[in-house]
Design a protein around this motif. Structure first.
Motif, short mmCIF file in Angstrom:
data_model
loop_
_atom_site.label_atom_id
_atom_site.label_comp_id
_atom_site.label_asym_id
_atom_site.label_seq_id
_atom_site.Cartn_x
_atom_site.Cartn_y
_atom_site.Cartn_z
N VAL A 242 -1.70 9.50 42.20
CA VAL A 242 -2.23 9.71 40.73
C VAL A 242 -1.15 9.39 39.73
O VAL A 242 -1.28 8.91 38.53
CB VAL A 242 -2.51 11.20 40.54
N THR A 243 0.08 9.54 39.96
CA THR A 243 1.22 9.11 39.15
C THR A 243 1.26 7.75 38.95
O THR A 243 1.58 7.26 37.77
CB THR A 243 2.59 9.66 39.96
N VAL A 244 0.96 6.80 39.89
CA VAL A 244 0.97 5.39 39.69
C VAL A 244 -0.09 5.21 38.85
O VAL A 244 -0.09 4.35 37.83
CB VAL A 244 0.84 4.81 41.03
N LEU A 245 -1.35 5.70 39.11
CA LEU A 245 -2.59 5.34 38.26
C LEU A 245 -2.19 5.80 36.84
O LEU A 245 -2.60 5.20 36.03
CB LEU A 245 -3.80 6.32 38.96
N ARG A 246 -1.71 6.88 36.73
CA ARG A 246 -1.50 7.19 35.25
C ARG A 246 -0.48 6.66 34.64
O ARG A 246 -0.67 5.82 33.36
CB ARG A 246 -0.72 8.82 35.12
N LEU A 247 0.54 5.81 35.23
CA LEU A 247 1.66 4.87 34.66
C LEU A 247 0.88 3.38 34.22
O LEU A 247 0.93 2.88 33.15
CB LEU A 247 2.57 4.46 35.79
N VAL A 248 -0.27 3.05 35.51
CA VAL A 248 -0.98 1.91 35.14
C VAL A 248 -1.87 2.00 33.91
O VAL A 248 -2.11 0.94 33.18
CB VAL A 248 -1.55 1.46 36.54
N LEU A 249 -2.47 3.06 33.83
CA LEU A 249 -3.38 3.49 32.39
C LEU A 249 -2.75 3.24 31.47
O LEU A 249 -3.31 2.70 30.50
CB LEU A 249 -4.10 4.75 32.88
N ASP A 250 -1.62 3.93 31.38
CA ASP A 250 -0.89 3.89 30.03
C ASP A 250 -0.48 2.49 29.62
O ASP A 250 -0.56 2.24 28.40
CB ASP A 250 0.25 4.96 29.93
N ASP A 251 -0.03 1.76 30.73
CA ASP A 251 0.36 0.17 30.32
C ASP A 251 -0.93 -0.35 30.00
O ASP A 251 -0.81 -1.44 29.03
CB ASP A 251 1.02 -0.18 31.61
N LEU A 252 -1.87 -0.29 30.60
CA LEU A 252 -3.35 -1.21 30.47
C LEU A 252 -3.69 -1.01 28.89
O LEU A 252 -4.09 -1.81 28.27
CB LEU A 252 -4.18 -0.87 31.51
N VAL A 253 -3.72 0.39 28.57
CA VAL A 253 -4.12 0.74 27.15
C VAL A 253 -3.20 0.10 26.12
O VAL A 253 -3.53 -0.41 25.15
CB VAL A 253 -4.04 2.24 27.16
N GLU A 254 -1.93 0.10 26.39
CA GLU A 254 -0.83 -0.66 25.52
C GLU A 254 -1.14 -2.32 25.48
O GLU A 254 -1.11 -2.94 24.24
CB GLU A 254 0.48 -0.59 25.89
N ARG A 255 -1.74 -2.93 26.57
CA ARG A 255 -1.62 -4.26 26.74
C ARG A 255 -3.04 -4.88 26.20
O ARG A 255 -3.26 -5.93 25.64
CB ARG A 255 -1.54 -4.83 28.23
N LEU A 256 -4.00 -3.78 26.29
CA LEU A 256 -5.49 -4.42 26.08
C LEU A 256 -5.74 -4.96 24.48
O LEU A 256 -6.11 -6.13 24.56
CB LEU A 256 -6.36 -3.32 26.30
N PRO A 257 -5.07 -4.61 23.54
CA PRO A 257 -5.63 -5.06 22.32
C PRO A 257 -4.80 -6.65 22.13
O PRO A 257 -5.47 -7.38 21.51
CB PRO A 257 -4.55 -4.37 21.31
#
Length: 279
Positions: free
Chosen positions: A27-42
């Motif tokens: 879950v910790t890795v998934l959380r990090l990936v999620l936060d990073d993807l949200v920043e990169r998406l725009p």
């Protein structure tokens, strides 16, 4: 940003081009990936489709792990969905349980029934009761198929909407309207809350005992008997014998036996055979 951990994860996913095995990630890795993807998406251009798919896949992996996740904001996803028409991403996003207002805005002119029932069933488990109720009422208003209504309501809707659905059965003034009201009512979960919203209508119809309503009332009794409250069943047992005699001409042949098996009609006593005297 999650730097090396995310870059390694993206590299592995991009090389396979398939978002698999997320359930095995911590879950910790998934959380990090999620936060990073949200920043990169725009700012993503050429890889936007892959990035949106990855983001929604991570959302789903976290939800399956029992984690609380805020659905992707409408303004960050809508431009991509509008331009690409990516229904897979659209349905995947709906399954994360976003607010009803964002769902209807994202769907724009598309019908609620254009979304698969399986997607609405997942939505129902993850959205709040207010959103489920809003979309269920919108589906009723748009005359959506009963399968769509059933899927949206599968995890329950607000008590006020339940009560209103029960009242619609009473307000219906002709057979066609009454059958539509019954179809809508039957999309609600069969439980005590739903049955409680039906009880006032049932008791009124049993008291009126109109032959034209006989079959309709009989069907309701069969469908919801198991969830009716004990006091309601007790009251119904007092009036159903009289109601049955008045409307039996409009009921199917097995009705008497079925109502008797449910305890609404008494079993007539067996006639005693007269003993023959010895000659």
């Amino acid at each position: 940003m999650c730097d090396t951990a995310c870059d390694n994860w993206y590299g592995a996913m991009a090389s396979s081009s398939v978002l698999q095995g997320l359930h095995s990630e911590p879950v910790t890795v998934l959380r990090l990936v999620l936060d990073d993807l949200v920043e990169r998406l725009p700012g993503v251009n050429g890889r936007r489709k892959w990035m949106v798919g990855a983001l929604i896949a991570v959302h789903h992996a976290l939800l399956r792990a029992g984690e609380q996740v805020t659905p992707l904001r409408l303004d960050s996803l809508q431009p991509y969905i509008t331009q690409s028409g990516d229904t897979t991403a659209l349905h995947g996003w709906i399954e994360t349980g976003p607010p009803a207002s964002e769902v209807t805005e994202m769907l724009a002119s598309a019908r609620l029934s254009s979304v698969p029932d399986e997607t609405w069933e997942l939505y129902a488990t993850r959205a709040d009761i207010s959103s489920r109720t809003t979309l269920w009422e919108a589906a009723v208003e748009s005359i959506a198929p009963v399968t769509t209504l059933t899927a949206i309501a599968s995890a329950g809707i607000a008590d006020a909407a339940l009560a209103n659905a029960g009242q619609e059965l009473i307000r219906a003034t002709n057979t066609r309207a009454r059958l539509r009201a019954l179809d809508i009512f039957d999309t609600l979960p069969r439980n005590q809350k739903t049955a409680a919203s039906l009880e006032p209508a049932l008791e009124q119809w049993l008291s009126d005992a109109r032959i034209s309503e006989g079959r309709f009332v009989y069907e309701l009794i069969l469908r919801h008997h198991s969830a009716l409250t004990r006091p309601a069943v007790t009251r119904m047992k007092r009036v159903i014998p009289t109601w049955f005699e008045k409307v039996r001409g409009n009921l199917p042949r097995p009705a008497e036996d079925q109502l008797r098996s449910l305890g609404y009609l008494r079993t007539p006593p067996k006639k005693r055979r007269k003993r023959r005297g010895r000659s």
